[in-house]
Design an enzyme around this catalytic site. Structure first.
Site, PDB file in Angstrom:
ATOM      1  N   ARG A  29      58.033  28.997 -41.198  1.00  0.00           N
ATOM      2  CA  ARG A  29      57.790  30.047 -42.193  1.00  0.00           C
ATOM      3  C   ARG A  29      59.090  30.603 -42.773  1.00  0.00           C
ATOM      4  NH1 ARG A  29      56.609  34.759 -40.004  1.00  0.00           N
ATOM      5  NH2 ARG A  29      54.924  33.963 -38.701  1.00  0.00           N
TER       6      ARG A  29
ATOM      7  N   TYR B 128      52.573  40.011 -68.196  1.00  0.00           N
ATOM      8  CA  TYR B 128      51.724  38.921 -67.710  1.00  0.00           C
ATOM      9  C   TYR B 128      50.491  39.525 -67.016  1.00  0.00           C
ATOM     10  CZ  TYR B 128      50.434  34.861 -64.846  1.00  0.00           C
ATOM     11  OH  TYR B 128      49.754  33.838 -64.233  1.00  0.00           O
TER      12      TYR B 128
ATOM     13  N   ASP C  64      61.073  38.843 -65.314  1.00  0.00           N
ATOM     14  CA  ASP C  64      60.301  37.606 -65.242  1.00  0.00           C
ATOM     15  C   ASP C  64      60.886  36.631 -66.265  1.00  0.00           C
ATOM     16  OD1 ASP C  64      58.447  35.542 -65.532  1.00  0.00           O
ATOM     17  OD2 ASP C  64      56.736  36.835 -65.095  1.00  0.00           O
TER      18      ASP C  64
ATOM     19  N   LYS D 225      55.916  26.560 -63.784  1.00  0.00           N
ATOM     20  CA  LYS D 225      55.956  26.213 -65.203  1.00  0.00           C
ATOM     21  C   LYS D 225      57.076  25.192 -65.463  1.00  0.00           C
ATOM     22  CE  LYS D 225      52.657  29.264 -65.401  1.00  0.00           C
ATOM     23  NZ  LYS D 225      52.813  30.671 -65.705  1.00  0.00           N
TER      24      LYS D 225
END
Ligand SMILES: *Cc1c(COP(=O)(O)O)cnc(C)c1O
Length: 394
Positions: free
Chosen positions: A54, A110, A182, A207
């Site tokens: 993790r 967003y 962002d 993206k």
């Protein structure tokens, strides 16, 4: 080094991989140690050494190193890979906000971020207010005593407004308020958040970084001194990315420059064509000369990517649906940044709370992919024919 050289070389260590050019995909939860000393060392240095899956694997660390190099260099910043873009945003917001705090976010933020602030953050006692997507120095008026973070996106989602980023960060710095940016649209290839006063850079690597629509991935980058609290939060969220997805992020990153240059070329060509169409009222693309955000974009950005929107003249919904639903190359679907072209209706009128979005006609978003623009234009042209046919038949 220049960016194209950085994206090819960053995070690569063939010496650690038997000479292979790329890192191996290390799957793993448990790490075993040869001695108590080695174990104690790893516990103490759990974010640098390997201690448990993790906390990071050789594959996630290679990707993080490469992203940090692109964002400004591993001597000043550090990147954290997480399992999605929204995971990155959530980790940043809950790292820096606590009950009683106030968050400022753009009115065109967003969508899922508005959802996050209206639900989860609200439940935990954080109040959000939204600011004008064209914000500049005037954002000062909206700052409160308890404003702890200003969230910034440029250009804004769907409607593509350009805020004045350095003006916002100047105000924030003056007040000791953290800014998070962002950078999904431009990527660190075309916009460097830290050179414009931003404190935390967020990337939906899903993206353009992954670039092939085949993985979910997020990245948070911050100055070294801010690394530990955000990494700890990401760990609490269990937002560790799969090694395969980190590998795909790295693989996508290697061709980011050539892909983005082509997306930019194709999108500008398509934007100019759309701008001349009688069906189109406005093209929303800061890369297009004459666009409202063009001068700010030219001052701050090194390029424009493949995502743009248009406002049509006033056509009935069924005509717009016929246009959007009938493309052969523009796939109807969410997301962007893959090699392929996409289309999505823009319906944000009801979402705004601080400002109004009342355009003269329906909005449509296009992601201009890497196809030949002649074919894309033919597809768009057929779409306008459907639009006209379906509206005159009403
Ligand atoms: C897609 C997107 C996100 C979220 O990324 P996911 O990986 O889908 O969670 C965040 N911000 C922007 C601007 C996006 O386009």
């Amino acid at each position: 080094m220049k960016k194209d050289t950085t994206i090819v070389n960053a995070g690569r260590h063939p010496d650690r991989n038997h000479g292979f050019v790329n890192p191996s995909i290390t799957r793993g939860s448990t790490v075993v140690f040869e001695s108590m000393e080695a174990f104690e060392y790893a516990v103490k240095n759990r974010y640098d050494a390997y201690i448990y899956g993790r906390f990071g694997t050789p594959t996630s660390k290679a990707f993080e190193e490469a992203m940090a190099e692109l964002e400004g260099g591993t001597d000043t910043v550090r990147s954290i890979a997480v399992s999605s873009g929204i995971g990155a945003i959530t980790a940043v917001l809950i790292s820096h906000l606590e009950a009683g705090d106030h968050l400022l976010a753009p009115d065109n933020v967003y969508g899922p971020v508005r959802n996050l602030s209206d639900n989860l953050l609200k439940r935990f006692g954080v109040e959000t207010s939204f600011y004008d997507p064209l914000a500049g120095p005037a954002i000062e008026e909206q700052i409160r005593e308890n404003t702890a973070l200003i969230y910034v996106e440029a250009p804004g989602s769907l409607t593509m407004e350009m805020p004045d980023v350095p003006a916002i960060t100047k105000v924030a710095r003056g007040r000791g308020i953290i800014t998070a940016f962002d950078n999904t649209w431009a990527t660190p290839y075309f916009f460097q958040p830290f050179e414009h006063g931003i404190d935390v850079s967020i990337q939906a690597a899903t993206k353009y970084i992954v670039g092939h629509s085949d993985a979910m991935l997020g990245v948070i980058t911050m100055p070294l001194k801010n690394f530990e609290p955000i990494k700890t939060t990401a760990n609490f969220l269990g937002a560790c990315p799969a090694p395969e997805d980190c590998y795909l992020g790295l693989r996508g990153l290697r061709t980011l420059g050539v892909r983005l240059r082509q997306h930019q070329k194709n999108a500008l060509f398509v934007a100019k064509w759309l701008d001349d169409r009688p069906e189109v009222s406005r093209v929303l693309y800061p890369g297009l000369p004459g666009n409202p955000g063009h001068e700010l974009w030219k001052r701050d950005f090194k390029g424009a990517t493949g995502l743009l929107s248009i406002v049509l003249n006033d056509y009935p919904k069924k005509a717009v649906d016929a246009m959007i639903g009938g493309y052969t190359l523009f796939g109807l679907g969410a997301s962007f940044g893959g090699y392929e072209s996409l289309v999505l209706p823009v319906r944000v009128d009801a979402l705004r709370t601080a400002t109004q979005w009342k355009p003269e006609g329906p909005g449509v978003r296009f992601h201009v992919g890497l196809e030949d623009t002649e074919d894309l234009i033919a597809d768009l042209k057929a779409g306008f024919e459907r639009l006209e046919a379906a509206s005159s038949g009403s």
